[in-house]
Write a protein that holds these residues in place. Structure first.
Motif, PDB file in Angstrom:
ATOM      1  N   ARG A 136     -32.325 114.768  77.022  1.00  6.30           N
ATOM      2  CA  ARG A 136     -33.147 113.719  77.641  1.00  6.30           C
ATOM      3  C   ARG A 136     -34.614 114.130  77.707  1.00  6.30           C
ATOM      4  O   ARG A 136     -34.936 115.272  78.031  1.00  6.30           O
ATOM      5  N   PHE A 137     -35.490 113.184  77.407  1.00  3.34           N
ATOM      6  CA  PHE A 137     -36.927 113.407  77.549  1.00  3.34           C
ATOM      7  C   PHE A 137     -37.547 112.250  78.319  1.00  3.34           C
ATOM      8  O   PHE A 137     -37.298 111.083  78.021  1.00  3.34           O
ATOM      9  N   SER A 138     -38.337 112.594  79.334  1.00  3.28           N
ATOM     10  CA  SER A 138     -39.015 111.596  80.155  1.00  3.28           C
ATOM     11  C   SER A 138     -40.508 111.627  79.861  1.00  3.28           C
ATOM     12  O   SER A 138     -41.191 112.578  80.250  1.00  3.28           O
ATOM     13  N   VAL A 186     -35.895 108.684  76.800  1.00  4.65           N
ATOM     14  CA  VAL A 186     -35.165 108.694  75.533  1.00  4.65           C
ATOM     15  C   VAL A 186     -34.097 109.783  75.576  1.00  4.65           C
ATOM     16  O   VAL A 186     -34.251 110.806  76.242  1.00  4.65           O
ATOM     17  N   LEU A 187     -32.997 109.526  74.867  1.00  6.27           N
ATOM     18  CA  LEU A 187     -31.841 110.409  74.854  1.00  6.27           C
ATOM     19  C   LEU A 187     -31.540 110.887  73.439  1.00  6.27           C
ATOM     20  O   LEU A 187     -31.631 110.115  72.482  1.00  6.27           O
ATOM     21  N   ASN A 246     -41.347 107.640  71.138  1.00  2.68           N
ATOM     22  CA  ASN A 246     -40.414 108.760  71.260  1.00  2.68           C
ATOM     23  C   ASN A 246     -38.998 108.415  70.814  1.00  2.68           C
ATOM     24  O   ASN A 246     -38.111 109.254  70.883  1.00  2.68           O
ATOM     25  N   GLY A 247     -38.797 107.167  70.352  1.00  2.00           N
ATOM     26  CA  GLY A 247     -37.470 106.755  69.915  1.00  2.00           C
ATOM     27  C   GLY A 247     -36.944 105.599  70.742  1.00  2.00           C
ATOM     28  O   GLY A 247     -37.701 104.935  71.469  1.00  2.00           O
ATOM     29  N   PRO A 248     -35.634 105.321  70.676  1.00  2.99           N
ATOM     30  CA  PRO A 248     -35.057 104.181  71.400  1.00  2.99           C
ATOM     31  C   PRO A 248     -35.125 104.366  72.917  1.00  2.99           C
ATOM     32  O   PRO A 248     -34.766 105.411  73.443  1.00  2.99           O
ATOM     33  N   TYR A 249     -35.605 103.335  73.602  1.00  5.92           N
ATOM     34  CA  TYR A 249     -35.633 103.360  75.057  1.00  5.92           C
ATOM     35  C   TYR A 249     -34.207 103.345  75.613  1.00  5.92           C
ATOM     36  O   TYR A 249     -33.321 102.673  75.065  1.00  5.92           O
ATOM     37  N   THR A 250     -33.996 104.010  76.737  1.00 10.25           N
ATOM     38  CA  THR A 250     -32.709 103.931  77.422  1.00 10.25           C
ATOM     39  C   THR A 250     -32.429 102.506  77.877  1.00 10.25           C
ATOM     40  O   THR A 250     -31.305 102.026  77.796  1.00 10.25           O
ATOM     41  N   LYS A 273     -41.391 115.528  80.810  1.00 11.74           N
ATOM     42  CA  LYS A 273     -40.312 116.479  81.051  1.00 11.74           C
ATOM     43  C   LYS A 273     -39.255 116.434  79.961  1.00 11.74           C
ATOM     44  O   LYS A 273     -38.635 115.395  79.727  1.00 11.74           O
ATOM     45  N   LYS A 274     -39.062 117.564  79.331  1.00  6.33           N
ATOM     46  CA  LYS A 274     -37.934 117.747  78.409  1.00  6.33           C
ATOM     47  C   LYS A 274     -36.875 118.546  79.164  1.00  6.33           C
ATOM     48  O   LYS A 274     -37.120 119.690  79.553  1.00  6.33           O
TER      49      LYS A 274
END
Length: 385
Positions: free
Chosen positions: A138-140, A97-98, A76-80, A145-146
């Motif tokens: 933010r997406f979890s 991800v943010l 999903n992209g870069p981890y927080t 959850k978006k």
């Protein structure tokens, strides 16, 4: 009821702001992953105009990019954060991800002329974060959850990256996309020529204030809106930033401006927020000389701390990668090689040089295996300037 909702939601977003000056459910479950290009590992051509190239930082940049893309990056992209979590905190944690991270990485790809990587990052960002009214902040994945809220600074950063990509890659399609999303942003996050921190897709409301480091003057000047509205918007927001200046003794900036009362409020002066504000002003040619002198002195001495009171008294002894990365970008924008070089020197103190560490090449704490996307992506941008 609206005030109660707004105050509660602002508290959630401010936790993310403090981490990054930056930060609703997916209707059909977690998004399926589209086909994506992978980032290439070819060395980037040297650009002698960049301070980083003059200081021969290419290998450091490449090592950090390798860490980010191999250890701090998922489907999903870069981890927080490199360290995983349950993803249930009010602020983003773990492998959430943010949209902030997506925008920062898109900017990095433009600066380093990685067209395929940019396209891949943009496809992923659109797929993960796009809402009818903006980009979810933010997406979890674990919570599936978006969040239905955008963050103005992150939307503007993505829009700016699309504009820059259109110019860098001579691709009109990116410029057209930037215009499309710029119009959407103007519709939802700007009212009466004033910028608001966020818009909630679910409740169809904004908050009632603006965080000063959210005010991206350069990108607002590029929005595809009538010239009169644009001039008024930029003038309003420029005045809000400039009037948030604290003092010549402590030349940082207030945190936020409340439209309903016409007042500034700051629980504490967070350095990452103020230096982002100074960066925005520097990009617009509006930097305060005292701010730059203060940064130069404290960067050189390694005494730029994470939070102050309004009189300039440090409230902790915390320093960070991101703070010095941002001051290096201020140096680059102002063509001040001393500020850039001193900032990189301080930033490099947080670089993991131990080749046996999973964080090698990145910025973090090897003892706890904590490494945050904001620090690492800001470092990449610092290296790319």
């Amino acid at each position: 009821m609206k005030n109660l909702w707004t105050n509660g939601l602002c508290g959630i977003l401010l936790l993310n702001v403090l981490a990054a000056c930056g930060d609703a459910s997916v209707q059909d479950g977690q998004p399926a992953q589209p086909e994506m290009h992978t980032k290439h590992n070819k060395p980037i051509a040297s650009q002698s105009a960049h301070f980083s190239d003059q200081l021969k930082l290419q290998h450091h940049r490449q090592d950090t990019e390798r860490f980010v893309m191999s250890k701090l990056y998922g489907p999903n992209g870069p981890y927080t954060n490199y360290q995983d979590s349950s993803e249930t905190d009010m602020a983003a944690t773990g492998h959430e991800v943010l949209s902030e991270s997506a925008g920062l990485l898109m900017h990095y790809d433009v600066l380093t002329n990685q067209k395929d990587a940019f396209q891949s990052e943009w496809e992923r960002a659109k797929h993960i974060f796009d809402l009818p009214s903006g980009f979810s902040y933010r997406f979890s994945p674990k919570q599936d959850k978006k969040y239905t809220i955008n963050a103005a600074v992150d939307d503007l950063r993505i829009i700016s990256a699309l504009y820059d990509a259109g110019e860098q890659f001579h691709a009109a399609a990116y410029t057209e996309l930037a215009n499309t999303y710029g119009k959407r942003f103007y519709k939802h996050n700007i009212k009466d020529n004033k910028l608001y921190d966020f818009y909630d897709e679910k409740y169809k409301v904004t908050n009632d204030f603006v965080t000063l480091c959210y005010i991206d003057l350069s990108t607002m000047k590029r929005l595809p809106i009538p010239s009169k509205q644009q001039a008024n918007l930029v003038l309003n927001m420029q005045e809000i930033i400039q009037n948030g200046y604290l003092s010549d003794k402590f030349p940082f900036y207030e945190t936020r401006y409340h439209y309903d009362t016409g007042t500034y409020r700051s629980e504490g002066i967070n350095t990452v927020e103020s230096v982002l504000t100074i960066l925005t002003l520097s990009e617009a040619g509006l930097q305060h000389p005292e701010s730059i002198s203060y940064l130069k002195d404290h960067v050189k001495n390694g005494t730029l701390y994470g939070q102050y009171d309004k009189n300039g008294t440090p409230q902790n002894q915390i320093q960070s990668t991101a703070i010095y990365a941002i001051t290096s970008m201020i140096g680059s924008v102002l063509h001040d090689i001393d500020l850039y070089k001193d900032s990189i020197k301080q930033m490099e103190k947080y670089r993991v040089a131990d080749k046996t560490s999973p964080l090698y090449g990145g910025f973090g704490d090897s003892a706890t295996n904590q490494a945050f996307s904001f620090d690492n992506l800001m470092a990449l941008l610092a290296y790319a300037h």
